[in-house]
Design a protein around this motif. Structure first.
Motif, PDB file in Angstrom:
ATOM      1  N   TYR A   4       0.829  -1.201   0.000  1.00 12.16           N
ATOM      2  CA  TYR A   4       0.000   0.000   0.000  1.00 12.16           C
ATOM      3  C   TYR A   4       0.866   1.254   0.000  1.00 12.16           C
ATOM      4  N   VAL A   8       0.642   4.078  -2.905  1.00 12.50           N
ATOM      5  CA  VAL A   8       0.319   5.466  -2.590  1.00 12.50           C
ATOM      6  C   VAL A   8       1.475   6.378  -2.968  1.00 12.50           C
ATOM      7  N   THR A  11       1.443   6.714  -6.964  1.00 15.34           N
ATOM      8  CA  THR A  11       0.298   7.427  -7.525  1.00 15.34           C
ATOM      9  C   THR A  11       0.256   8.883  -7.075  1.00 15.34           C
ATOM     10  N   THR A  12       0.627   9.169  -5.837  1.00 12.83           N
ATOM     11  CA  THR A  12       0.630  10.571  -5.417  1.00 12.83           C
ATOM     12  C   THR A  12       1.750  11.344  -6.096  1.00 12.83           C
ATOM     13  N   TYR A  15       0.353  11.970  -9.564  1.00 12.04           N
ATOM     14  CA  TYR A  15      -0.712  12.967  -9.494  1.00 12.04           C
ATOM     15  C   TYR A  15      -0.126  14.357  -9.273  1.00 12.04           C
ATOM     16  N   VAL A  57      -0.365  15.312   0.173  1.00 11.14           N
ATOM     17  CA  VAL A  57      -1.259  14.368  -0.496  1.00 11.14           C
ATOM     18  C   VAL A  57      -0.901  12.934  -0.105  1.00 11.14           C
ATOM     19  N   PHE A  58       0.382  12.636  -0.019  1.00 11.67           N
ATOM     20  CA  PHE A  58       0.841  11.303   0.361  1.00 11.67           C
ATOM     21  C   PHE A  58       0.390  10.951   1.774  1.00 11.67           C
ATOM     22  N   SER A  61      -3.339  10.397   1.908  1.00  9.35           N
ATOM     23  CA  SER A  61      -3.679   9.120   1.277  1.00  9.35           C
ATOM     24  C   SER A  61      -3.379   7.939   2.188  1.00  9.35           C
ATOM     25  N   SER A  64      -5.914   7.987   5.132  1.00  8.60           N
ATOM     26  CA  SER A  64      -7.268   7.658   4.699  1.00  8.60           C
ATOM     27  C   SER A  64      -7.430   6.166   4.420  1.00  8.60           C
ATOM     28  N   GLY A  65      -6.368   5.489   4.020  1.00 13.15           N
ATOM     29  CA  GLY A  65      -6.448   4.043   3.808  1.00 13.15           C
ATOM     30  C   GLY A  65      -6.755   3.296   5.093  1.00 13.15           C
ATOM     31  N   THR A  68     -10.420   4.387   6.298  1.00 12.86           N
ATOM     32  CA  THR A  68     -11.465   3.808   5.452  1.00 12.86           C
ATOM     33  C   THR A  68     -11.636   2.330   5.749  1.00 12.86           C
ATOM     34  N   SER A 100      -5.306   2.759  -8.761  1.00 12.61           N
ATOM     35  CA  SER A 100      -4.104   3.527  -9.088  1.00 12.61           C
ATOM     36  C   SER A 100      -3.901   3.620 -10.600  1.00 12.61           C
TER      37      SER A 100
END
Length: 167
Positions: A4, A8, A11-12, A15, A57-58, A61, A64-65, A68, A100
């Motif tokens: 994970y 993350v 992708t961050t 992004y 952002v990282f 993320s 939040s994983g 969630t 992702s």
């Protein structure tokens, strides 16, 4: 956790580089919010700003994983799931990995602003969302010993509540 973390991280990074490479920084909602709260950010070097933005952002993320997965775990337990939080986290993380790949549709929107690119982006995003939900359902079914409909309701109910509250 390493899987994970790497997902993350990559992708961050992608992004953030998309946001900064296209000079769309001001239109990004998170950055616009930061500029309203901290106007001095306009004076900082763009590379330092990129690093700070990516780190923010990282961090969001990653956190939040975990949160969630915790919310989903509560509903899984309500529907009779037998696994622990680690099983919920694993099912969530391994299935969220497919999202992702949504970076491909993001790239097509930023670089190709034609109607086919928009249609491709929407179709790709929907396909990936359904793929995520399918993998998450299978993971919950196997790791928590749930029937398929109970697994669907264990993620569908919190998702429905969230959509009801936000919309």
């Amino acid at each position: 956790f390493r899987f994970y973390f790497c997902t993350v991280f990559i992708t961050t990074l992608l992004y953030s580089s998309i946001v900064f490479s296209n000079s769309n920084l001001v239109s990004d909602p998170l950055f616009s919010f930061l500029l309203t709260k901290f106007p001095f950010l306009n004076l900082i070097n763009v590379y330092a700003l990129f690093s700070a933005y990516w780190l923010l952002v990282f961090t969001i993320s990653l956190v939040s994983g975990f949160s969630t997965a915790a919310v989903f775990h509560i509903f899984i337990k309500l529907f009779g799931g037998k696994g622990n939080y680690v099983a919920t986290y694993q099912a969530y993380v391994y299935s969220v990995f497919i999202l992702s790949f949504n970076i491909v549709s993001e790239l097509s929107l930023f670089y190709l602003k034609h109607k086919p690119a928009i249609i491709f982006s929407i179709v790709t995003s929907l396909f990936l969302i359904f793929g995520f939900l399918f993998l998450f359902t299978i993971g919950l079914k196997n790791l928590h010993d749930l029937k398929t409909m109970r697994a669907v309701f264990s993620w569908g109910l919190p998702l429905g509540i969230f959509l009801f509250i936000t919309l």
